[in-house]
Design an enzyme around this catalytic site. Sequence first.
Site, PDB file in Angstrom:
ATOM      1  N   CYS A  66      -4.732   8.518   9.739  1.00  0.00           N
ATOM      2  CA  CYS A  66      -4.915   7.938  11.066  1.00  0.00           C
ATOM      3  C   CYS A  66      -4.426   8.901  12.143  1.00  0.00           C
ATOM      4  O   CYS A  66      -3.411   9.576  11.986  1.00  0.00           O
ATOM      5  CB  CYS A  66      -4.147   6.622  11.181  1.00  0.00           C
ATOM      6  SG  CYS A  66      -4.889   5.238  10.295  1.00  0.00           S
ATOM      7  N   ARG A  72      -8.476   0.259   4.653  1.00  0.00           N
ATOM      8  CA  ARG A  72      -7.477   1.161   4.083  1.00  0.00           C
ATOM      9  C   ARG A  72      -6.174   0.425   3.790  1.00  0.00           C
ATOM     10  O   ARG A  72      -5.386   0.866   2.950  1.00  0.00           O
ATOM     11  CB  ARG A  72      -7.198   2.329   5.036  1.00  0.00           C
ATOM     12  CG  ARG A  72      -8.355   3.318   5.194  1.00  0.00           C
ATOM     13  CD  ARG A  72      -7.947   4.506   6.058  1.00  0.00           C
ATOM     14  NE  ARG A  72      -6.689   5.067   5.570  1.00  0.00           N
ATOM     15  CZ  ARG A  72      -5.638   5.331   6.347  1.00  0.00           C
ATOM     16  NH1 ARG A  72      -5.669   5.078   7.627  1.00  0.00           N
ATOM     17  NH2 ARG A  72      -4.552   5.852   5.820  1.00  0.00           N
ATOM     18  N   ARG A  78       2.730  14.026  13.028  1.00  0.00           N
ATOM     19  CA  ARG A  78       3.213  13.815  11.661  1.00  0.00           C
ATOM     20  C   ARG A  78       3.121  15.082  10.808  1.00  0.00           C
ATOM     21  O   ARG A  78       2.431  15.127   9.792  1.00  0.00           O
ATOM     22  CB  ARG A  78       2.452  12.672  10.986  1.00  0.00           C
ATOM     23  CG  ARG A  78       2.606  11.361  11.720  1.00  0.00           C
ATOM     24  CD  ARG A  78       2.232  10.191  10.844  1.00  0.00           C
ATOM     25  NE  ARG A  78       0.797  10.113  10.640  1.00  0.00           N
ATOM     26  CZ  ARG A  78       0.211   9.152   9.917  1.00  0.00           C
ATOM     27  NH1 ARG A  78       0.936   8.237   9.349  1.00  0.00           N
ATOM     28  NH2 ARG A  78      -1.095   9.122   9.773  1.00  0.00           N
ATOM     29  N   ASP A  92       4.774   0.176  11.991  1.00  0.00           N
ATOM     30  CA  ASP A  92       3.507  -0.345  11.481  1.00  0.00           C
ATOM     31  C   ASP A  92       3.252  -1.805  11.856  1.00  0.00           C
ATOM     32  O   ASP A  92       2.200  -2.356  11.523  1.00  0.00           O
ATOM     33  CB  ASP A  92       3.453  -0.202   9.955  1.00  0.00           C
ATOM     34  CG  ASP A  92       3.058   1.203   9.521  1.00  0.00           C
ATOM     35  OD1 ASP A  92       2.645   1.991  10.382  1.00  0.00           O
ATOM     36  OD2 ASP A  92       3.165   1.497   8.326  1.00  0.00           O
ATOM     37  N   LYS A 129       0.834  -1.208   0.000  1.00  0.00           N
ATOM     38  CA  LYS A 129       0.000   0.000   0.000  1.00  0.00           C
ATOM     39  C   LYS A 129       0.871   1.261   0.000  1.00  0.00           C
ATOM     40  O   LYS A 129       0.675   2.169  -0.820  1.00  0.00           O
ATOM     41  CB  LYS A 129      -0.902   0.013   1.239  1.00  0.00           C
ATOM     42  CG  LYS A 129      -1.696   1.319   1.417  1.00  0.00           C
ATOM     43  CD  LYS A 129      -2.510   1.310   2.684  1.00  0.00           C
ATOM     44  CE  LYS A 129      -1.728   1.721   3.902  1.00  0.00           C
ATOM     45  NZ  LYS A 129      -1.676   3.198   4.086  1.00  0.00           N
ATOM     46  N   ASN A 130       1.831   1.316   0.925  1.00  0.00           N
ATOM     47  CA  ASN A 130       2.636   2.526   1.060  1.00  0.00           C
ATOM     48  C   ASN A 130       3.496   2.769  -0.171  1.00  0.00           C
ATOM     49  O   ASN A 130       3.796   3.916  -0.508  1.00  0.00           O
ATOM     50  CB  ASN A 130       3.504   2.437   2.318  1.00  0.00           C
ATOM     51  CG  ASN A 130       2.673   2.543   3.592  1.00  0.00           C
ATOM     52  OD1 ASN A 130       1.558   3.052   3.571  1.00  0.00           O
ATOM     53  ND2 ASN A 130       3.212   2.043   4.697  1.00  0.00           N
TER      54      ASN A 130
END
Length: 422
Positions: free
Chosen positions: A118, A401, A123, A309, A22-23
Amino acid sequence: MDSILVRGGGELNGVIPIAGAKNACLTLMPATLLTEEPLTLTNAPRLSDIRTMTELLGSLGAEVASLQSGQVLAMSSHNIHNHTADYDIVRKMRASILVLGPMLARDGHAIVSLPGGCAIGARPVDLHLQALEALGAELDLRDGYVHAKAKGGRLRGGIINFPLVSVGATENALLAATLAKGTTVINNAAREPEIVDLAQCLRRMGAQIDGEGTSTITIQGVDRLGGATHPVVTDRIELGTYMLAPAICGGEVELLGGRIELVGAFCEKLDAAGISVTQTERGLKVKRTNGRVKPVDVVTEPFPGFPTDLQAQMMALLCTADGTSVLEERIFENRFMHAPELIRMGAKIDVHGGHATVTGVEKLRGARVMATDLRASVSLILAAMAAEGETVVSRVYHLDRGYERVEEKLGACGAHIERIAS
């Protein structure tokens, strides 16, 4: 909103295919903005975040076609007619800020809303903006938007010295520097596999990049980039998550497409906990070797360290360990929100600032719990599969997600899991 029902108990045995990252995909997709020629991504994950990025790129004028049930993304940005990334789309996902660098590099101007995502920490986008300023961007923050222009209409090469490692800022800088005039050097760059994957894709498009995977990346800007076809790298976070399933439940599972080098530090902790990980021709085979897992201490760090993560998922495993473990979160300051939900299931967890002390119990108990973010949601599912009785995990829109077909993948290995539609 949908929820996930899990009936705990029983080992897991079988095969789980691991999707594209995903990233990585969310970073690769904005690269289409750098060229008028087609960019095609294969092995794309089928996730709501990918749909959000598709919506964002479409709002700018890019064309994104989802082929082969979503596993191929065919993109074209030959007609970019809008340079404003609107709040209504950007607020849904942190990675939306990655359109800023490419638009600035290609056309010399962009307006991008400050992003959402999230709620696991501040961040800030400061490092993204500092990097672009080092390339000659003039920035003005007003009304929740970044208004950016390139001096003289084109970015220029420069020296970017990051005070701390940032994956997203490294990605934005790398994307922008490909079309900047002259040479760019990124110091203290992130080293994640997703950075390497992005550099490989950009090189296929004609970029001149050296040093990806190290802390110093050098980019020689070119006048234009062309099209390319690029396979998205395996999702190391999905890989690590599903490696924990047989670790917490027992049994043996093979993860197709997995490679130890993607999750080296994570594998070291699994080994210390008594979990066997073996490289096969098809991927990784994981099994719990003997009885309850052993306690281990974990510190999250930038790659190649233990990934933040995977911290929540690892905590779920350690809730069942024979002893006490300590987890230290060094990446995000607010990433233990899953702990109270695990405590509802009988876990013994004491959180103090960036540290969580976890004393393992013989059995967790099913309960009604709530997902607070993407990785927390799957940690609760892992815990639920090892718990006695039924667990209902609500607010699983977070789950969608980052994980595709989680019920199908785990169910195929023997898990008693189903989605309850709202």
